[in-house]
Design a protein around this motif. Structure first.
Motif, mmCIF file in Angstrom:
data_model
loop_
_atom_site.group_PDB
_atom_site.id
_atom_site.type_symbol
_atom_site.label_atom_id
_atom_site.label_comp_id
_atom_site.label_asym_id
_atom_site.label_seq_id
_atom_site.Cartn_x
_atom_site.Cartn_y
_atom_site.Cartn_z
ATOM 1 N N SER A 61 0.822 -1.211 0.000
ATOM 2 C CA SER A 61 0.000 0.000 0.000
ATOM 3 C C SER A 61 0.860 1.266 0.000
ATOM 4 C CB SER A 61 -0.946 -0.009 1.212
ATOM 5 O OG SER A 61 -0.208 -0.131 2.426
ATOM 6 N N VAL A 62 1.338 1.669 1.168
ATOM 7 C CA VAL A 62 2.102 2.916 1.281
ATOM 8 C C VAL A 62 3.361 2.892 0.419
ATOM 9 C CG1 VAL A 62 3.351 4.443 2.856
ATOM 10 C CG2 VAL A 62 1.239 3.334 3.613
ATOM 11 N N HIS A 63 4.159 1.830 0.563
ATOM 12 C CA HIS A 63 5.417 1.771 -0.185
ATOM 13 C C HIS A 63 5.167 1.683 -1.691
ATOM 14 C CE1 HIS A 63 9.738 1.155 -0.560
ATOM 15 N NE2 HIS A 63 9.475 0.233 -1.476
ATOM 16 N N ALA A 64 4.157 0.916 -2.085
ATOM 17 C CA ALA A 64 3.836 0.795 -3.510
ATOM 18 C C ALA A 64 3.428 2.146 -4.085
ATOM 19 C CB ALA A 64 2.718 -0.225 -3.709
ATOM 20 N N ASP A 65 2.642 2.888 -3.322
ATOM 21 C CA ASP A 65 2.189 4.198 -3.788
ATOM 22 C C ASP A 65 3.365 5.155 -3.956
ATOM 23 O OD1 ASP A 65 -0.176 6.042 -4.284
ATOM 24 O OD2 ASP A 65 0.855 7.129 -2.682
ATOM 25 N N LEU A 66 4.300 5.126 -3.002
ATOM 26 C CA LEU A 66 5.471 5.991 -3.092
ATOM 27 C C LEU A 66 6.373 5.583 -4.255
ATOM 28 C CD1 LEU A 66 6.377 6.317 0.701
ATOM 29 C CD2 LEU A 66 5.409 8.092 -0.782
ATOM 30 N N THR A 67 6.481 4.273 -4.489
ATOM 31 C CA THR A 67 7.315 3.785 -5.590
ATOM 32 C C THR A 67 6.789 4.274 -6.929
ATOM 33 O OG1 THR A 67 7.936 1.793 -4.356
ATOM 34 C CG2 THR A 67 8.205 1.726 -6.751
ATOM 35 N N MET A 68 5.473 4.243 -7.091
ATOM 36 C CA MET A 68 4.884 4.669 -8.359
ATOM 37 C C MET A 68 4.953 6.178 -8.560
ATOM 38 S SD MET A 68 4.393 1.878 -9.693
ATOM 39 C CE MET A 68 3.845 2.620 -11.230
ATOM 40 N N LYS A 122 17.562 1.593 -18.435
ATOM 41 C CA LYS A 122 16.345 2.223 -17.923
ATOM 42 C C LYS A 122 16.034 1.743 -16.506
ATOM 43 C CE LYS A 122 13.982 3.725 -22.063
ATOM 44 N NZ LYS A 122 12.670 3.892 -22.734
ATOM 45 N N PHE A 123 16.312 0.463 -16.238
ATOM 46 C CA PHE A 123 16.088 -0.045 -14.883
ATOM 47 C C PHE A 123 17.027 0.635 -13.894
ATOM 48 C CE2 PHE A 123 17.517 -3.083 -11.584
ATOM 49 C CZ PHE A 123 16.351 -3.097 -10.824
ATOM 50 N N VAL A 124 18.297 0.719 -14.256
ATOM 51 C CA VAL A 124 19.277 1.362 -13.378
ATOM 52 C C VAL A 124 18.902 2.823 -13.156
ATOM 53 C CG1 VAL A 124 21.678 2.124 -13.187
ATOM 54 C CG2 VAL A 124 21.158 -0.196 -13.963
ATOM 55 N N VAL A 130 15.021 5.968 -7.267
ATOM 56 C CA VAL A 130 14.493 5.427 -6.014
ATOM 57 C C VAL A 130 15.435 5.769 -4.865
ATOM 58 C CG1 VAL A 130 14.031 3.301 -4.729
ATOM 59 C CG2 VAL A 130 13.178 3.552 -7.063
ATOM 60 N N TYR A 131 16.725 5.540 -5.076
ATOM 61 C CA TYR A 131 17.706 5.810 -4.024
ATOM 62 C C TYR A 131 17.842 7.299 -3.732
ATOM 63 C CZ TYR A 131 19.388 1.093 -3.236
ATOM 64 O OH TYR A 131 19.475 -0.226 -2.854
ATOM 65 N N ALA A 132 17.503 8.114 -4.701
ATOM 66 C CA ALA A 132 17.587 9.561 -4.500
ATOM 67 C C ALA A 132 16.320 10.131 -3.876
ATOM 68 C CB ALA A 132 17.853 10.260 -5.833
ATOM 69 N N LEU A 136 11.581 7.312 -0.024
ATOM 70 C CA LEU A 136 11.756 5.864 -0.046
ATOM 71 C C LEU A 136 12.983 5.359 0.705
ATOM 72 C CD1 LEU A 136 10.658 5.075 -3.694
ATOM 73 C CD2 LEU A 136 9.525 4.363 -1.609
ATOM 74 N N LEU A 137 14.168 5.836 0.367
ATOM 75 C CA LEU A 137 15.362 5.223 0.946
ATOM 76 C C LEU A 137 16.291 6.179 1.688
ATOM 77 C CD1 LEU A 137 16.303 2.694 -1.875
ATOM 78 C CD2 LEU A 137 15.315 2.189 0.345
ATOM 79 N N MET A 138 16.406 7.385 1.244
ATOM 80 C CA MET A 138 17.351 8.299 1.867
ATOM 81 C C MET A 138 16.978 8.561 3.331
ATOM 82 S SD MET A 138 19.746 9.084 -0.256
ATOM 83 C CE MET A 138 20.413 10.641 0.305
#
Length: 214
Positions: A61-68, A122-124, A130-132, A136-138
């Motif tokens: 839910s939350v993480h999926a929404d942020l990823t998109m 494109k994946f990288v 995502v890392y930036a 999500l991660l920082m």
């Protein structure tokens, strides 16, 4: 002294070059149905102290929404799938583990994020975004709150070689299908039933596509 040993006899499988194929499309030299996308599997575990319920619900839910919401999600990705492994699934597969005589074990992960992209570049590029992402991660981002970062992530990358089933609509190519009469079905009745079900699904898909076109 003459030897009857051939080069094939020295291979791990002596019938590697002489195997009589039932499915000609799988023969050496032609047995590849590589799908036209780059695939990455990211395996990880839940953070210690979290319940299974929270981990799986938060991820979907939350993480999926942020990823998109990450920059490039709609451009760099072809597909994003979450593979959830919960306790009941581990229990349900125990008969297979026992039947394997110890040669098969449950993968030591709680989840796997699957990504399809047109290319590794494109994946990288997407993962760098995502890392930036501060969400999500920082620092104290979402990913740091439910993933075990001590164990970290394990990544498997490559391509899909589709053997059985349909390719992703509009992206991949089909392989051997359920209605193929060469398949060793348990009974003719079951084969007929599966073929009818597949025909019904295909018919519904065609009708939907026709309706959309109109």
């Amino acid at each position: 002294m003459c030897s009857n040993t051939t080069s094939d006899d020295l291979l791990p499988c002596p019938t590697h070059h002489t195997h009589p194929y039932h499915f000609s499309e799988l023969e050496l030299g032609s047995g590849s149905n590589q799908q036209p996308y780059f695939r990455a599997l990211v395996f990880f575990n839940k953070k210690p102290g979290l319940t299974d319920e929270f981990f799986h619900e938060h991820w979907k839910s939350v993480h999926a929404d942020l990823t998109m919401q990450v920059e490039g999600a709609g451009l760099d990705l072809v597909r994003y799938v979450q593979f959830h492994q919960e306790f009941q699934h581990k229990v349900s597969i125990e008969p297979l583990l026992e039947a394997s005589g110890g040669t098969m074990q449950i993968a030591p992960y709680d989840g796997c994020a699957e990504f399809h992209a047109e290319s590794v570049e494109k994946f990288v590029g997407f993962m760098k975004n995502v890392y930036a992402s501060s969400h999500l991660l920082m620092c104290s981002g979402c990913g740091t709150r439910f993933v075990d970062l001590v164990k970290g992530y394990n990544v498997m990358v490559g391509y899909d070689n589709l053997i059985f089933g349909r390719g992703i609509p509009g992206v991949g190519s089909d392989a051997i299908l359920a209605e193929d009469t060469r398949l060793n079905m348990r009974s003719e009745g079951k084969q007929t039933k599966k073929a009818a079900q597949r025909k019904k699904v295909d018919s519904g898909t065609e009708e939907a596509e026709t309706g959309n076109a109109e």
